[in-house]
Design a protein around this motif. Sequence first.
Motif, PDB file in Angstrom:
ATOM      1  N   SER A 129      33.494  25.212  25.080  1.00 23.12           N
ATOM      2  CA  SER A 129      34.769  25.314  25.799  1.00 23.12           C
ATOM      3  C   SER A 129      35.262  26.757  25.784  1.00 23.12           C
ATOM      4  O   SER A 129      35.845  27.249  26.761  1.00 23.12           O
ATOM      5  N   SER A 130      34.996  27.482  24.700  1.00 22.33           N
ATOM      6  CA  SER A 130      35.368  28.898  24.634  1.00 22.33           C
ATOM      7  C   SER A 130      34.582  29.706  25.659  1.00 22.33           C
ATOM      8  O   SER A 130      35.136  30.540  26.388  1.00 22.33           O
ATOM      9  N   ASP A 133      35.919  28.843  29.096  1.00 19.19           N
ATOM     10  CA  ASP A 133      37.224  29.466  29.356  1.00 19.19           C
ATOM     11  C   ASP A 133      37.065  30.940  29.713  1.00 19.19           C
ATOM     12  O   ASP A 133      37.716  31.451  30.626  1.00 19.19           O
ATOM     13  N   ASN A 136      35.029  31.187  33.142  1.00 17.26           N
ATOM     14  CA  ASN A 136      35.474  30.360  34.269  1.00 17.26           C
ATOM     15  C   ASN A 136      34.319  29.601  34.912  1.00 17.26           C
ATOM     16  O   ASN A 136      34.347  29.275  36.106  1.00 17.26           O
TER      17      ASN A 136
END
Length: 211
Positions: A129-130, A133, A136
């Motif tokens: 998820s990092s 993020d 994108n």
Amino acid sequence: MGFEQKVTSLHLDILKEIGNIGAGHAATALSTLLDKKIDMKVPQVRVVAFDEMMEMAGGPDNVVVSVFLRIEGEAPGSMFFVLPLSQGSRFIQQMTGDMEFSFEQPPYSDIGLSAMQELGNILSGSYLSSLSDFTNLNLYPSVPALSVDMVGAIISFGLLEVSQTSDTAIVIDTALKDDETTESESVKGHFFLLPDPESFNTIFKSLGVES
């Protein structure tokens, strides 16, 4: 020229920042799960050739505990979280309170295996998820597979799953401890991120860094 020779210190700084944010998310999730403060650090991030990655995990014949998953989406790849048997055992003992648990003495208890699977889920999900993020990019994990086997067998199996070979890996060192353990007792493992060949360019381009 191998990709690892094209990687600059800027690439590594960005990857380390992604690793640290992922570690922060994972520490928060583990603290909630274990009901005690967990601290996670990423001491180092490297981009290495495949053979060097094997050596970092103790060599192809070294037996480790590993969680493997495929990354699907816009930058597909493979991800392995690898712990030495003694480190994996220590973490499961901390997580379950079963001080008799050991990955060096099969058969393993179901609760120990599910705890290890959960650790893999949390860590890989946090790092992914990092990365998602920061870049994108739309990235999501497959269901993780847990195994206790030789490093060479685990990684070869993971790569056979996609019928391809990768010659470069991003290595994220991981150190994990709670308030009751000293720095020397922290659980230390490696994250091996093996983007599919075209995914390296996709990841770095999305970070604004041409490879």
